[in-house]
Scaffold this motif. Structure first.
Motif, PDB file in Angstrom:
ATOM      1  N   ALA A  26       0.847  -1.202   0.000  1.00  0.00           N
ATOM      2  CA  ALA A  26       0.000   0.000   0.000  1.00  0.00           C
ATOM      3  C   ALA A  26       0.880   1.248   0.000  1.00  0.00           C
ATOM      4  O   ALA A  26       0.591   2.221  -0.701  1.00  0.00           O
ATOM      5  CB  ALA A  26      -0.928  -0.005   1.212  1.00  0.00           C
ATOM      6  N   TYR A  27       1.970   1.219   0.772  1.00  0.00           N
ATOM      7  CA  TYR A  27       2.914   2.351   0.746  1.00  0.00           C
ATOM      8  C   TYR A  27       3.464   2.539  -0.670  1.00  0.00           C
ATOM      9  O   TYR A  27       3.553   3.657  -1.168  1.00  0.00           O
ATOM     10  CB  TYR A  27       4.101   2.087   1.690  1.00  0.00           C
ATOM     11  N   ARG A  42       2.181   1.566  -3.598  1.00  0.00           N
ATOM     12  CA  ARG A  42       1.181   2.063  -4.549  1.00  0.00           C
ATOM     13  C   ARG A  42       0.891   3.538  -4.302  1.00  0.00           C
ATOM     14  O   ARG A  42       0.787   4.326  -5.235  1.00  0.00           O
ATOM     15  CB  ARG A  42      -0.105   1.238  -4.414  1.00  0.00           C
ATOM     16  N   ALA A  43       0.774   3.905  -3.012  1.00  0.00           N
ATOM     17  CA  ALA A  43       0.476   5.296  -2.697  1.00  0.00           C
ATOM     18  C   ALA A  43       1.630   6.200  -3.136  1.00  0.00           C
ATOM     19  O   ALA A  43       1.414   7.263  -3.711  1.00  0.00           O
ATOM     20  CB  ALA A  43       0.212   5.445  -1.203  1.00  0.00           C
TER      21      ALA A  43
END
Lengths: 240, 295
Positions: free
Chosen positions: B175-176, B178-179
């Motif tokens: 998630a980090y 992708r963000a």
């Protein structure tokens, strides 16, 4: 860190802040201070430097000069990823919801920086419509829901100083009202809030003090109690 | 003899297997390229050279130090990853924010330097690397003969591709990533060390190339040019799948490998260009790639 004088000393202080985007000089000496538990609002026209001030505090704008301190700690000296960990929560103007992350992932993205933040369960209790959409991509939410999500995700981190950049921009009046209620609740819980707003009728109900910006400077500051006396000059500043 | 559309089934299955093997390498390499491109916006032209380095690391470890295949499978990608960290920290980082062309030129130059050095030291001819004893020989599946090592390559690549996909799409670290791919400034403003993530991404992407290199060593020979022969096709795979799409890179890799194998059976003359024909068609019909989101 010294505990004395914390009542009178500002929690967040910005002094003579200058900032640049590349070659263009956008802030020409911004000074403001926020005391613990206080809500201040930065007013000003488009391009006055309100957003740049927040982006300079949180460290996204790197080319800066002057003083920014939080609880006496010099924020200018910190690498960018350490600034938030000093105790700041940032809600950007464009909300910054990630399309490739689900609502859940958006919520848990910002790392915890201190104890005492809300749990995901707390957050879903306050924002039931976020829970219904927890597995959808963040940007599939309505504008109002995205704004709620942008605020909710920093309440998880335990940050006690919130930088909110135009949380009501482009939202329907009923949503604006809900966000107003939310900010009022946060205020009663002792959060310290720096609110950037164009809508001063909205801000008037929340802020303790106002700072008015023009051309990259703070040109006026007054308490909410003086607001009605200041309406004339305020109209001039804001051009409304 | 059984035939399908006039082709003996044994030949068909044989080419399908070769297609799957090639597809395994396409998938591993294009996956690394896609991960790197998503985060760094760098078209990593050095990918082929780093794949070759993975194979050479395994060969050198075996011939100089007696390090076996299984240890090399872990150590060679690690060595390539460390080199990746050095490349990212000392050179690519300085190009951040510039036109992606600069990154492409830099990595292209790097691949020439790396390949040139190995050609100077070891010559252009290939060095043999035997599969580990546990994976030698083959099994008769009834409809075809399957060399065990080749089956292992397909399984290992599927597992590693899936694991990479899982880390990126289903974990907090992912998630980090992708963000940070979407909005690095904001992710950093939340207190996440994005420059470290960028370095880790590049190291992870090239480690996949190093891993593919070790897998390839017993199948193709270990030679300085093994990477540059492969990388052009892999770039076509990435274009077809869509730059920056993880699942797209994996699925397209296997798909085009198999398509290439089938073409070898039915129309061998076209087998060397079929992937590029597909690329041209995809670029005309869906410029963002089959799985690309488009921007």
């Amino acid at each position: 860190m010294q505990a004395q004088n914390t009542a009178s000393e500002p929690l967040l202080e910005v002094r003579d802040l200058e900032a640049w985007y590349g070659e263009s000089h956008v802030l020409h000496g911004v000074s403001l201070d926020v005391r613990e538990g206080e809500t201040i609002t930065i007013l000003g026209r488009n391009g006055a430097g309100k957003t740049t001030t927040l982006r300079s505090i949180i460290g996204i704008v790197r080319k800066r000069k002057g003083v920014i301190t939080l609880r006496g700690q010099d924020l200018l000296a910190l690498p960018q990823h350490k600034v938030a960990r000093a105790g700041l929560g940032y809600v950007p103007e464009e909300r910054g919801i990630f399309a490739s992350l689900s609502v859940d992932e958006n919520l848990s993205l910002p790392p915890k920086i201190a104890d005492g933040g809300m749990s995901i369960a707390d957050i879903y209790r306050i924002f039931p419509n976020l829970e219904e959409r927890r597995n959808s991509p963040g940007t599939k939410l309505s504008g109002g829901e995205q704004q709620m999500l942008a605020i909710a995700r920093i309440l998880r981190t335990g940050a006690r100083v919130l930088l909110l950049d135009e949380p009501t921009e482009g939202l329907a009046p009923v949503i604006v009202q809900r966000i107003g209620e939310l900010i009022r609740t946060l205020k009663t819980q002792g959060y310290t809030i720096v609110l950037v707003e164009q809508n001063f009728r909205f801000a008037a109900k929340l802020a303790d003090r106002f700072f008015v910006m023009e051309d990259g400077r703070v040109v006026d500051t007054f308490a909410t109690t003086e607001l009605s006396a200041r309406m004339g000059s305020l109209h001039e500043y804001l051009g409304v | 003899m059984t035939t399908i559309f006039g082709v003996p089934t044994a030949a068909l299955y044989g080419q399908l297997l070769i297609g799957l093997i090639n597809g395994s390498f396409y998938a591993l390499l294009s996956l690394g390229l896609a991960v790197i491109f998503g985060m760094l916006h760098v078209i990593n032209f050095a990918h082929g050279a780093l794949y070759m380095l993975g194979a050479f690391a395994a060969w050198l470890a075996l011939t100089k130090f007696g390090v076996n295949y299984w240890a090399a499978l872990a150590l060679a990608p690690l060595a390539v990853a460390i080199l990746g960290v050095i490349i990212e920290r000392t050179t690519l980082r300085r190009l951040a924010g510039l036109d992606p062309l600069y990154g492409l030129l830099l990595t292209f130059g790097l691949s020439l330097v790396i390949e040139g050095m190995f050609r100077h030291w070891y010559g252009s001819s290939g060095q043999p690397y035997a599969p580990p004893p546990q994976l030698q020989g083959g099994v008769n599946l009834g409809f075809m003969f399957l060399p065990i090592y080749r089956g292992w390559v397909v399984v290992a690549s599927v597992v590693v591709c899936f694991a990479t996909w899982f880390v990126i799409e289903r974990t907090r670290l992912g998630a980090y990533l992708r963000a940070a791919t979407e909005n690095p400034a904001l992710v950093q403003a939340f207190g996440i060390n994005v420059p470290l993530l960028v370095t880790a991404t590049y190291a992870g992407g090239v480690a996949l190339a190093g891993f593919a290199g070790v897998l390839a060593a017993p199948i193709y020979q270990v030679s300085p040019l093994m990477g540059s022969n492969l990388i052009i096709v892999v770039f076509a795979v990435v274009v077809v799948g869509g730059m920056g799409s993880i699942m797209g890179a994996i699925v397209t890799g296997y798909m085009l490998g198999v398509l290439e194998g089938l073409t070898k059976v039915y129309y061998p003359q076209a087998s060397a260009i079929v992937i590029f024909v597909v690329m041209a068609i995809v670029l005309l019909v869906r410029p963002a790639g089959l799985f690309g989101r488009g921007e």
